[in-house]
Design a protein around this motif. Structure first.
Motif, short mmCIF file in Angstrom:
data_model
loop_
_atom_site.label_atom_id
_atom_site.label_comp_id
_atom_site.label_asym_id
_atom_site.label_seq_id
_atom_site.Cartn_x
_atom_site.Cartn_y
_atom_site.Cartn_z
N GLY A 113 0.84 -1.18 0.00
CA GLY A 113 0.00 0.00 0.00
C GLY A 113 0.88 1.24 0.00
O GLY A 113 2.10 1.16 -0.09
N VAL A 114 0.26 2.39 0.10
CA VAL A 114 1.01 3.64 0.17
C VAL A 114 1.21 4.02 1.63
O VAL A 114 0.39 3.69 2.48
N PRO A 115 2.29 4.72 1.93
CA PRO A 115 2.53 5.13 3.32
C PRO A 115 1.57 6.24 3.75
O PRO A 115 0.98 6.93 2.90
N ASP A 116 1.44 6.42 5.04
CA ASP A 116 0.66 7.55 5.55
C ASP A 116 1.24 8.83 4.97
O ASP A 116 2.47 8.97 4.85
N GLY A 117 0.39 9.73 4.60
CA GLY A 117 0.84 11.00 4.05
C GLY A 117 1.26 10.94 2.60
O GLY A 117 1.84 11.89 2.08
N TYR A 118 0.97 9.85 1.91
CA TYR A 118 1.34 9.71 0.50
C TYR A 118 0.78 10.88 -0.30
O TYR A 118 -0.37 11.28 -0.15
N ASP A 119 1.61 11.44 -1.16
CA ASP A 119 1.23 12.57 -1.99
C ASP A 119 1.36 12.17 -3.46
O ASP A 119 2.48 12.07 -3.97
N PRO A 120 0.27 11.96 -4.17
CA PRO A 120 0.35 11.53 -5.56
C PRO A 120 0.95 12.59 -6.49
O PRO A 120 1.39 12.28 -7.59
N THR A 121 0.99 13.84 -6.04
CA THR A 121 1.56 14.86 -6.91
C THR A 121 3.06 14.66 -7.10
O THR A 121 3.63 15.13 -8.10
N VAL A 122 3.73 13.97 -6.17
CA VAL A 122 5.15 13.66 -6.34
C VAL A 122 5.31 12.72 -7.53
O VAL A 122 6.21 12.90 -8.36
N THR A 123 4.43 11.74 -7.67
CA THR A 123 4.47 10.83 -8.81
C THR A 123 4.17 11.60 -10.10
O THR A 123 4.84 11.40 -11.12
N ALA A 124 3.20 12.48 -10.05
CA ALA A 124 2.87 13.28 -11.23
C ALA A 124 4.07 14.13 -11.65
O ALA A 124 4.36 14.23 -12.85
N LYS A 125 4.77 14.70 -10.70
CA LYS A 125 5.95 15.52 -11.02
C LYS A 125 7.01 14.67 -11.71
O LYS A 125 7.62 15.10 -12.71
N THR A 126 7.24 13.46 -11.22
CA THR A 126 8.22 12.56 -11.82
C THR A 126 7.84 12.23 -13.26
O THR A 126 8.69 12.21 -14.16
N ILE A 127 6.56 11.99 -13.50
CA ILE A 127 6.08 11.70 -14.85
C ILE A 127 6.27 12.92 -15.76
O ILE A 127 6.73 12.78 -16.89
N ARG A 128 5.93 14.09 -15.26
CA ARG A 128 6.11 15.31 -16.06
C ARG A 128 7.57 15.51 -16.45
O ARG A 128 7.88 15.90 -17.58
N GLU A 129 8.47 15.26 -15.51
CA GLU A 129 9.91 15.45 -15.78
C GLU A 129 10.42 14.43 -16.79
O GLU A 129 11.35 14.73 -17.55
N ALA A 130 9.83 13.23 -16.81
CA ALA A 130 10.29 12.19 -17.73
C ALA A 130 9.62 12.27 -19.10
O ALA A 130 10.13 11.73 -20.08
N ALA A 131 8.48 12.96 -19.18
CA ALA A 131 7.73 13.05 -20.44
C ALA A 131 8.42 14.01 -21.40
O ALA A 131 8.98 15.03 -20.99
N PRO A 132 8.37 13.68 -22.70
CA PRO A 132 8.93 14.61 -23.68
C PRO A 132 8.13 15.92 -23.70
O PRO A 132 6.92 15.92 -23.48
N ALA A 133 8.82 16.99 -23.97
CA ALA A 133 8.15 18.29 -24.05
C ALA A 133 7.23 18.31 -25.27
O ALA A 133 7.54 17.77 -26.31
N GLU A 134 6.12 18.97 -25.13
CA GLU A 134 5.16 19.06 -26.24
C GLU A 134 5.33 20.33 -27.01
O GLU A 134 5.71 21.33 -26.59
#
Length: 115
Positions: free
Chosen positions: A94-115
């Protein structure tokens, strides 16, 4: 951090082995702190398809989930199910207490090619 055994089990014909498996399974996961979270419940598909049934067993952590799966007690009864029901079973943390999905979103944005 909690962990889960999640099963997507296909429809099957009633069989005495399946009844025996269900009767015995709780005793196999109880020593590891496991408990049913979802079992024998109706589900509602919102996207895609999900034939069959959903089972979720919660554990205090992934070590306990693995220990249950590998235990002689569970491995003794697993064939009762496997011979009659096809399905997919995963162990997942599971996810830890206080899990913040925006951290995952930030990682995806940084890895995604620029549009």
């Amino acid at each position: 951090m909690s962990a889960y055994a999640v099963a997507h089990l296909q429809e099957s014909a009633p069989h005495p082995d399946i009844a025996e498996y269900i009767e015995r399974i709780t005793a196999t996961f109880a020593p590891y702190g496991g408990r049913f979270l979802v079992h024998a419940a109706q589900h509602e598909v919102k996207e895609g398809s999900w034939p069959g049934h959903v089972v979720v067993i919660g554990f205090p952590g992934i070590a306990e989930a693995r220990a249950w799966w590998d235990s002689p007690a569970y491995q003794e009864i697993a064939p009762l199910r496997a011979r009659h029901i096809r399905g997919d079973i995963v162990l997942v943390e599971g996810v830890p207490d206080g899990y913040d999905p925006t951290v995952t979103a930030k990682t995806i944005r940084e890895a995604a090619p620029a549009e």
